[in-house]
Design a protein around this motif. Structure first.
Motif, mmCIF file in Angstrom:
data_model
loop_
_atom_site.group_PDB
_atom_site.id
_atom_site.type_symbol
_atom_site.label_atom_id
_atom_site.label_comp_id
_atom_site.label_asym_id
_atom_site.label_seq_id
_atom_site.Cartn_x
_atom_site.Cartn_y
_atom_site.Cartn_z
ATOM 1 N N UNK A 1 0.847 -1.196 0.000
ATOM 2 C CA UNK A 1 0.000 0.000 0.000
ATOM 3 C C UNK A 1 0.882 1.245 0.000
ATOM 4 N N UNK A 2 0.297 2.400 -0.373
ATOM 5 C CA UNK A 2 1.047 3.664 -0.316
ATOM 6 C C UNK A 2 1.568 3.895 1.095
ATOM 7 N N UNK A 3 0.717 3.568 2.070
ATOM 8 C CA UNK A 3 1.116 3.789 3.473
ATOM 9 C C UNK A 3 2.318 2.926 3.851
ATOM 10 N N UNK A 4 2.311 1.693 3.396
ATOM 11 C CA UNK A 4 3.453 0.808 3.714
ATOM 12 C C UNK A 4 4.748 1.337 3.080
ATOM 13 N N UNK A 5 4.647 1.833 1.862
ATOM 14 C CA UNK A 5 5.830 2.402 1.196
ATOM 15 C C UNK A 5 6.324 3.609 1.997
ATOM 16 N N UNK A 6 5.390 4.497 2.345
ATOM 17 C CA UNK A 6 5.800 5.738 3.022
ATOM 18 C C UNK A 6 6.333 5.469 4.425
ATOM 19 N N UNK A 7 5.692 4.552 5.157
ATOM 20 C CA UNK A 7 6.156 4.263 6.527
ATOM 21 C C UNK A 7 7.537 3.608 6.520
ATOM 22 N N UNK A 8 7.755 2.761 5.551
ATOM 23 C CA UNK A 8 9.037 2.080 5.470
ATOM 24 C C UNK A 8 10.156 3.086 5.206
ATOM 25 N N UNK A 9 9.921 3.979 4.256
ATOM 26 C CA UNK A 9 10.929 5.011 3.951
ATOM 27 C C UNK A 9 11.112 5.931 5.163
ATOM 28 N N UNK A 10 9.998 6.270 5.836
ATOM 29 C CA UNK A 10 10.083 7.174 6.999
ATOM 30 C C UNK A 10 10.916 6.556 8.123
ATOM 31 N N UNK A 11 10.708 5.273 8.391
ATOM 32 C CA UNK A 11 11.405 4.625 9.517
ATOM 33 C C UNK A 11 12.861 4.337 9.178
ATOM 34 N N UNK A 12 13.100 3.755 8.017
ATOM 35 C CA UNK A 12 14.449 3.253 7.725
ATOM 36 C C UNK A 12 15.362 4.292 7.086
ATOM 37 N N UNK A 13 14.779 5.192 6.292
ATOM 38 C CA UNK A 13 15.647 6.135 5.554
ATOM 39 C C UNK A 13 15.543 7.561 6.102
ATOM 40 N N UNK A 14 14.322 8.128 6.076
ATOM 41 C CA UNK A 14 14.199 9.534 6.507
ATOM 42 C C UNK A 14 14.656 9.693 7.955
ATOM 43 N N UNK A 15 14.241 8.777 8.830
ATOM 44 C CA UNK A 15 14.621 8.904 10.244
ATOM 45 C C UNK A 15 16.136 8.797 10.412
ATOM 46 N N UNK A 16 16.779 7.918 9.654
ATOM 47 C CA UNK A 16 18.241 7.790 9.747
ATOM 48 C C UNK A 16 18.905 9.099 9.331
ATOM 49 N N UNK A 17 18.388 9.685 8.258
ATOM 50 C CA UNK A 17 18.937 10.966 7.781
ATOM 51 C C UNK A 17 18.741 12.039 8.853
ATOM 52 N N UNK A 18 17.553 12.079 9.454
ATOM 53 C CA UNK A 18 17.269 13.141 10.439
ATOM 54 C C UNK A 18 18.053 12.942 11.732
ATOM 55 N N UNK A 19 18.256 11.694 12.143
ATOM 56 C CA UNK A 19 19.102 11.455 13.329
ATOM 57 C C UNK A 19 20.505 11.991 13.042
ATOM 58 N N UNK A 20 21.036 11.675 11.864
ATOM 59 C CA UNK A 20 22.392 12.130 11.524
ATOM 60 C C UNK A 20 22.453 13.653 11.455
ATOM 61 N N UNK A 21 21.431 14.272 10.851
ATOM 62 C CA UNK A 21 21.434 15.738 10.712
ATOM 63 C C UNK A 21 21.400 16.439 12.066
ATOM 64 N N UNK A 22 20.775 15.773 13.061
ATOM 65 C CA UNK A 22 20.735 16.371 14.417
ATOM 66 C C UNK A 22 21.984 15.997 15.212
ATOM 67 N N UNK A 23 22.538 14.811 14.952
ATOM 68 C CA UNK A 23 23.701 14.364 15.746
ATOM 69 C C UNK A 23 24.992 15.049 15.302
ATOM 70 N N UNK A 24 25.125 15.300 13.989
ATOM 71 C CA UNK A 24 26.410 15.818 13.488
ATOM 72 C C UNK A 24 26.817 17.139 14.153
ATOM 73 N N UNK A 25 25.920 18.138 14.251
ATOM 74 C CA UNK A 25 26.379 19.390 14.893
ATOM 75 C C UNK A 25 26.798 19.183 16.341
ATOM 76 N N UNK A 26 26.131 18.257 17.035
ATOM 77 C CA UNK A 26 26.475 17.999 18.444
ATOM 78 C C UNK A 26 27.834 17.308 18.531
ATOM 79 N N UNK A 27 28.085 16.356 17.629
ATOM 80 C CA UNK A 27 29.390 15.676 17.605
ATOM 81 C C UNK A 27 30.487 16.667 17.208
#
Ligand SMILES: NC(=O)c1ccc[n+]([C@@H]2O[C@H](COP(=O)([O-])OP(=O)(O)OC[C@H]3O[C@@H](n4cnc5c(N)ncnc54)[C@H](OP(=O)(O)O)[C@@H]3O)[C@@H](O)[C@H]2O)c1
Length: 271
Positions: free
Chosen positions: A95-121
């Motif tokens: 489903x569209x929702x399954x596609x979007x949730x998968x990208x949100x959890x595995x890809x977008x969230x990884x990118x956003x964690x890194x974008x927030x962690x890098x300035x702190x590191x």
């Protein structure tokens, strides 16, 4: 003693990492969707375990919780973006929702964690960013297309990011395990294949978890050794299945490119 920040620490590889680190005397900021999942460890390890609720798809929450961990603990040496999930089935049937949730959890969230962690590191003068990828970020199986899209996305993003942040003393490690005996495959959503796909390549369930070669403790141990080494590797390929399948696939990909060398060069010229 080092200090680690880990997402998706309720079970599987994330929880195993937390337990190994605490047993060895390190300090851990563990984040989970339900902090009660860590009650037993909080009781056993007291102040060496810092914990917070975090759904990694909540970008504002990621920023707030990472900031709080760095502020409360003074320093975080290693940030591990581990949370992830799977949706398996023929690509057309999701489903569209399954596609979007998968990208949100595995890809977008990884990118956003890194974008927030890098300035702190960067502000603290360096550290290590560990990103869970998979052998599925280097090879593919039919029936897993959206999972591969997220992990290949992770590979591209973090390879480019690694070069950007190396000058700040931040190392990046992409962890690429094979099949590991965790609850991942039971927790994954399985979409029954529709009629045209029945009996075809996408209609192949993953093997039983008990037959998978990867052990949680072996993977956790390898991540700790790599992250705390003098020169953390950009890619940490783990487990026998991953080694065989990925090295074979990369060799075949190179051979296929080389076989097309003339046509690649020919396309430089006006036709
Ligand atoms: N197992 C394998 O064969 C394998 C192989 C290669 C790579 N990996 C990767 O390794 C990582 C860990 O997998 P695992 O095998 O340990 O899987 P697992 O046992 O299913 O654990 C997944 C963890 O991610 C958490 N999580 C999922 N969605 C989340 C969200 N939106 N916010 C916060 N936490 C979330 C889960 O928390 P809840 O308890 O709240 O659901 C759980 O703690 C994943 O990135 C996976 O892709 C696994």
């Amino acid at each position: 003693m080092s200090t680690w920040f880990i997402t998706g620490a309720s079970r599987g590889i994330g929880r195993e990492l937390v337990e190994h680190l605490l047993r060895r005397g390190h300090r851990v900021a563990a984040t989970v969707r339900d902090p009660r999942r860590l009650d037993d460890l909080a009781e056993r390890y007291g102040e060496r375990l810092w914990r917070h609720a975090l759904d990694v798809t909540d970008t504002a929450g990621v920023e707030q919780v990472l900031g709080k961990a760095f502020a409360d603990l003074g320093r975080v040496d290693v940030v591990v973006s581990n949370a992830g999930s799977g949706v398996f089935g023929a690509a057309e049937d999701l489903s569209d929702q399954q596609v979007e949730e998968s990208i949100a959890t595995n890809l977008t969230a990884s990118i956003q964690v890194a974008r927030r962690a890098v300035p702190l590191l960067r502000e603290q003068g360096g550290g290590v960013l560990v990103q869970m990828s998979s052998m599925g970020g280097q090879i593919t199986f039919p029936g897993f297309a959206i999972y591969h899209a997220t992990k290949w996305g992770v590979e591209g993003y973090f390879e480019a990011l690694a070069a950007e942040i190396a000058p700040f003393g931040i190392s990046t490690v992409l962890v690429e395990p094979g099949m590991v005996r965790t609850g991942f495959f039971d927790a994954a959503q399985r979409v029954p294949v529709s009629e045209p796909y029945r009996g075809g390549p996408a209609d192949t369930p993953p093997p039983p978890v008990a037959s998978m070669p990867g052990s949680r403790s072996g993977v956790a141990n390898a991540i700790i050794e790599a992250a705390l080494s003098d020169a953390p590797p950009l890619r940490l390929l783990l487990n026998s299945d991953a080694y065989e399948l990925v090295t074979t696939a990369v060799r075949e990909r190179l051979a296929a490119f080389e076989a097309r060398k003339e046509s690649a060069h020919a396309a430089d010229h006006e036709a």
